[in-house]
Design a protein around this motif. Structure first.
Motif, PDB file in Angstrom:
ATOM      1  N   GLY A  89      12.798   3.249  -1.774  1.00  0.00           N
ATOM      2  CA  GLY A  89      13.846   3.431  -0.772  1.00  0.00           C
ATOM      3  C   GLY A  89      13.296   3.892   0.561  1.00  0.00           C
ATOM      4  O   GLY A  89      13.684   3.385   1.627  1.00  0.00           O
ATOM      5  N   THR A  90      12.388   4.859   0.536  1.00  0.00           N
ATOM      6  CA  THR A  90      11.807   5.382   1.766  1.00  0.00           C
ATOM      7  C   THR A  90      10.970   4.320   2.472  1.00  0.00           C
ATOM      8  O   THR A  90      11.023   4.181   3.702  1.00  0.00           O
ATOM      9  CB  THR A  90      10.941   6.622   1.464  1.00  0.00           C
ATOM     10  N   ASP A  91      10.214   3.549   1.698  1.00  0.00           N
ATOM     11  CA  ASP A  91       9.386   2.511   2.298  1.00  0.00           C
ATOM     12  C   ASP A  91      10.234   1.408   2.917  1.00  0.00           C
ATOM     13  O   ASP A  91       9.873   0.836   3.948  1.00  0.00           O
ATOM     14  CB  ASP A  91       8.442   1.918   1.252  1.00  0.00           C
TER      15      ASP A  91
ATOM     16  N   PHE B 232       1.021  11.044  -4.236  1.00  0.00           N
ATOM     17  CA  PHE B 232       1.895  12.161  -3.904  1.00  0.00           C
ATOM     18  C   PHE B 232       2.931  12.473  -4.972  1.00  0.00           C
ATOM     19  O   PHE B 232       3.707  13.419  -4.834  1.00  0.00           O
ATOM     20  CB  PHE B 232       2.600  11.899  -2.568  1.00  0.00           C
ATOM     21  N   GLY B 233       2.979  11.660  -6.021  1.00  0.00           N
ATOM     22  CA  GLY B 233       3.896  11.940  -7.110  1.00  0.00           C
ATOM     23  C   GLY B 233       5.358  11.718  -6.791  1.00  0.00           C
ATOM     24  O   GLY B 233       6.245  12.246  -7.468  1.00  0.00           O
ATOM     25  N   VAL B 234       5.635  10.924  -5.753  1.00  0.00           N
ATOM     26  CA  VAL B 234       7.020  10.596  -5.415  1.00  0.00           C
ATOM     27  C   VAL B 234       7.563   9.644  -6.475  1.00  0.00           C
ATOM     28  O   VAL B 234       6.851   8.737  -6.922  1.00  0.00           O
ATOM     29  CB  VAL B 234       7.101   9.948  -4.014  1.00  0.00           C
ATOM     30  N   SER B 235       8.798   9.844  -6.891  1.00  0.00           N
ATOM     31  CA  SER B 235       9.369   8.968  -7.916  1.00  0.00           C
ATOM     32  C   SER B 235       9.407   7.533  -7.398  1.00  0.00           C
ATOM     33  O   SER B 235       9.581   7.295  -6.196  1.00  0.00           O
ATOM     34  CB  SER B 235      10.780   9.417  -8.278  1.00  0.00           C
TER      35      SER B 235
ATOM     36  N   LEU C 103       0.812  -1.210   0.000  1.00  0.00           N
ATOM     37  CA  LEU C 103       0.000   0.000   0.000  1.00  0.00           C
ATOM     38  C   LEU C 103       0.846   1.261   0.000  1.00  0.00           C
ATOM     39  O   LEU C 103       0.557   2.208  -0.735  1.00  0.00           O
ATOM     40  CB  LEU C 103      -0.924   0.007   1.228  1.00  0.00           C
ATOM     41  N   MET C 104       1.890   1.301   0.821  1.00  0.00           N
ATOM     42  CA  MET C 104       2.641   2.537   0.997  1.00  0.00           C
ATOM     43  C   MET C 104       3.384   2.960  -0.268  1.00  0.00           C
ATOM     44  O   MET C 104       3.324   4.130  -0.676  1.00  0.00           O
ATOM     45  CB  MET C 104       3.630   2.390   2.159  1.00  0.00           C
ATOM     46  N   THR C 105       4.069   2.034  -0.914  1.00  0.00           N
ATOM     47  CA  THR C 105       4.834   2.403  -2.100  1.00  0.00           C
ATOM     48  C   THR C 105       3.943   2.904  -3.239  1.00  0.00           C
ATOM     49  O   THR C 105       4.197   3.970  -3.802  1.00  0.00           O
ATOM     50  CB  THR C 105       5.700   1.220  -2.577  1.00  0.00           C
TER      51      THR C 105
END
Length: 257
Positions: A44-46, A35-38, A26-28
């Motif tokens: 990486g953040t997840d 949110f338009g995050v690459s 779900l998060m990725t």
């Protein structure tokens, strides 16, 4: 936007607390679609997010004695080298290039579809395995299969941040059908800690972690997971898994269209 990230972290954390699966699934996609995050930064953040939250979960399961450490060791034998090799491959093929971002996007979609299959058919797969004990692996074959499964998960998680939860738990159920459910959950969380940590370090090296975003997500997810866990007994599991499977299917379709 920080408040929106916190709310999103809370929502995902609550659903994970209710169902036990779906964090990365779900998060990725949420980060990339809403949110338009690459894709690379979302992955990486997840992964960093997962390594921190799963470490806390492992501590709790260890206190309860619900971690099969011999199985964790076999999974890590396959998963950790695979994660390192996948990280080197990401670096070699261009890191954050547009082409690699598209590959990651499709790998996320594929992983989400696999997660949906794992959620919908886990009980049927388990019933089939228990009904055919002659098909179960033992001894050296079981150990080798566990290492191989860890390697597949290591690549999948490093590329997409998805797979350590529902897919990993389903593999454990198939390979170890007599393992208690609580031990499946504890073992699945425990092996994922070093895997997601190594994968997260690799993405840090690639420059694909947004630390401010990570902090905001954690602020929301910790109380969300707590609330979801407390409410889990009051909501039918079948309904929850149906909602989660439907949501993930829509997300996967959106990713490939």
């Amino acid at each position: 936007m920080t408040l929106t990230y916190i709310i999103s972290g809370f929502a995902v954390g609550t659903l994970v607390g209710l169902t036990g699966v779906g964090g990365g699934s779900l998060m990725t996609p949420l980060l990339t679609l809403l949110f338009g995050v690459s894709p690379a930064v979302a992955v990486g953040t997840d992964l960093a997010f997962a390594s921190i939250t799963k470490a806390a979960g492992t501590f709790t399961h260890r206190l309860r004695g619900t971690v099969e450490w011999n199985v964790v060791r076999l999974l890590c034998y396959g998963a950790l080298p695979a994660a390192l090799l996948a990280t080197l491959a990401l670096k070699y093929f261009g890191g954050l290039s547009k082409e690699l971002g598209q590959i990651i996007r499709y790998s996320i979609a594929t992983s989400v579809f696999l997660t949906v299959i794992a959620i919908l058919y886990r009980s049927k797969l388990m019933s089939w395995i228990n009904a055919h004990p002659e098909r179960q692996l033992h001894g050296r074959k079981l150990a080798l299969a566990t290492v191989a499964a860890g390697a597949v998960l290591g690549v999948l998680v490093t590329i997409s941040s998805i797979g350590a939860g529902a897919i990993g738990a389903t593999i454990l159920v198939l390979l170890y059908p007599k393992m208690p459910a609580a031990h499946v959950a504890g073992t699945d969380i425990a092996y994922a800690v070093p895997l997601t940590a190594i994968a997260a370090i690799g993405h840090w090296w690639l420059g694909s972690i947004n630390w401010e975003l990570l902090g905001s997500l954690l602020l929301g997810s910790v109380p969300g997971i707590t609330l979801g866990s407390l409410a889990a007994k009051a909501v039918p599991e079948k309904l929850l898994r149906g909602i989660l499977a439907t949501t993930l299917t829509l997300v996967a379709c959106k990713l490939v269209l």
